[in-house]
Enzyme design. Structure first.
Site, PDB file in Angstrom:
ATOM      1  N   GLU A 182      23.707  34.420  88.197  1.00  0.00           N
ATOM      2  CA  GLU A 182      23.355  33.078  88.672  1.00  0.00           C
ATOM      3  C   GLU A 182      24.244  32.658  89.838  1.00  0.00           C
ATOM      4  OE1 GLU A 182      23.766  29.883  85.799  1.00  0.00           O
ATOM      5  OE2 GLU A 182      22.709  28.489  87.109  1.00  0.00           O
ATOM      6  N   GLU A 194      18.154  22.539  82.721  1.00  0.00           N
ATOM      7  CA  GLU A 194      19.611  22.465  82.515  1.00  0.00           C
ATOM      8  C   GLU A 194      20.116  21.204  83.216  1.00  0.00           C
ATOM      9  OE1 GLU A 194      23.202  25.638  82.888  1.00  0.00           O
ATOM     10  OE2 GLU A 194      22.319  24.949  84.755  1.00  0.00           O
TER      11      GLU A 194
HETATM   12  C1  LER Z   1      25.240  27.319  84.648  1.00  0.00           C
HETATM   13  O1  LER Z   1      23.929  27.584  84.388  1.00  0.00           O
HETATM   14  C2  LER Z   1      25.431  26.626  85.927  1.00  0.00           C
HETATM   15  O2  LER Z   1      24.488  26.187  86.504  1.00  0.00           O
HETATM   16  C3  LER Z   1      26.754  26.482  86.541  1.00  0.00           C
HETATM   17  O3  LER Z   1      26.990  25.190  87.014  1.00  0.00           O
HETATM   18  C4  LER Z   1      27.958  27.086  86.050  1.00  0.00           C
HETATM   19  O4  LER Z   1      27.988  27.916  85.020  1.00  0.00           O
HETATM   20 MN    MN Z   2      22.447  26.799  85.961  1.00  0.00          MN
END
Ligand code: LER
Ligand code: MN
Length: 274
Positions: A154, A248
């Site tokens: 990511e 998220e």
């Molecule tokens: C996690 O999914 C993310 O977006 C970050 O800000 C750091 O782990």
């Molecule tokens: Mn994230």
């Protein structure tokens, strides 16, 4: 039509964008009630949770686990893959192996985001630490291959890490590691800060994308900031992405309202199945 999941955590975490954090049952029940088809689990350590119990509960609610998020290992304990200290890198690898074992049981993926940490060395040591971080990542990728689990790299914005901020940087590292068990996880919140064009970056990444996080420009639920989500969904359709979308977001104005807004807004875009 996309499936959507929501990020939850069994424990109260230093990491902010999680809903119902500290109350996993409540999170799973609300996710089901609101029409989510799955969840993402942010875990500090895979041993902190009773795995059998969780698997029974997931079956009862017919919810999937789309991904295990692992950043708490860095945010709470300070261990990371790119740490200067050998001992901390080893502890991170052990944590990740635990997550990978659990993901193999759940049929889930494992996220390599915040757990990369930051390179904190003076300039003459930066290259060396970058290589050590890659070696640590490689150990995890090999382990994941053996377990049939996909790892998700990511890219995270520059204020949180200095190791992989953009999708292009992520693609370069994936190519260097050279495993089809390492895929890309774009996050619209980070992309809004780092990418020149969110849609073009998605289009370039194409089939390397294994999962995606949705949060608005201010990390609130989609629709409460200024990111153009209809355009992003079109870009995902163009690259024939058929995986789930993980919500998220920050628990604002509260956990339930954020979870509800995300599902309501996504349904209103009309391409998302509830
Ligand atoms: C996690 O999914 C993310 O977006 C970050 O800000 C750091 O782990
Ligand atoms: Mn994230």
């Amino acid at each position: 039509m996309f499936d959507i999941g929501v990020s939850l955590s069994p424990n109260k975490s230093e990491f902010g964008p999680l809903l119902f954090s500290g109350n996993l049952i409540k999170g799973m029940e609300n996710a089901k009630h609101l029409g989510y088809s799955g969840v993402e689990l942010s875990l500090l350590d895979s041993r902190e949770i009773k795995q059998e119990w969780l698997m029974d509960k997931l079956e009862e609610l017919s919810l999937k686990v789309y991904a295990i998020a692992t950043g708490q290992t860095y945010y709470t304990d300070g261990y990371s893959l790119y740490s200067e200290e050998e001992d901390k890198r080893q502890k991170t690898i052990e944590r990740l192996k635990g997550h990978i074992d659990f993901a193999a049981r759940l049929g889930s993926t494992v996220i390599i985001g915040g757990i990369r940490g930051k390179i904190t060395a003076q300039s003459e040591k930066i290259d060396e630490l970058e290589e050590r971080g890659k070696l640590a990542l490689n150990v995890c990728v090999k382990y994941a291959e053996g377990k049939g689990v996909i790892l998700l790299l990511e890219p995270v914005n520059r204020y949180e890490t200095n190791v992989i901020n953009t999708l292009d940087e992520g693609l370069d590292l994936i190519e260097e590691i050279g495993s089809n068990h390492l895929k890309l996880l774009p996050d619209t919140f980070h992309m809004n800060i780092e990418e020149r064009s969110i849609e073009e970056s998605i289009s370039t990444a194409g089939s390397s994308i294994g999962y995606i996080h949705f949060a608005d420009s201010n990390r609130l639920a989609p629709g409460w900031g200024h990111i153009n989500f209809p355009q992003i969904l079109s870009a995902l359709e163009k690259i024939k992405y058929t995986g789930p979308i993980g919500i998220e977001v920050l628990p604002e104005p509260d956990d339930y309202k954020a979870a509800e807004q995300a599902v309501r807004y996504m349904s209103s875009i009309d391409k998302v199945k509830k």
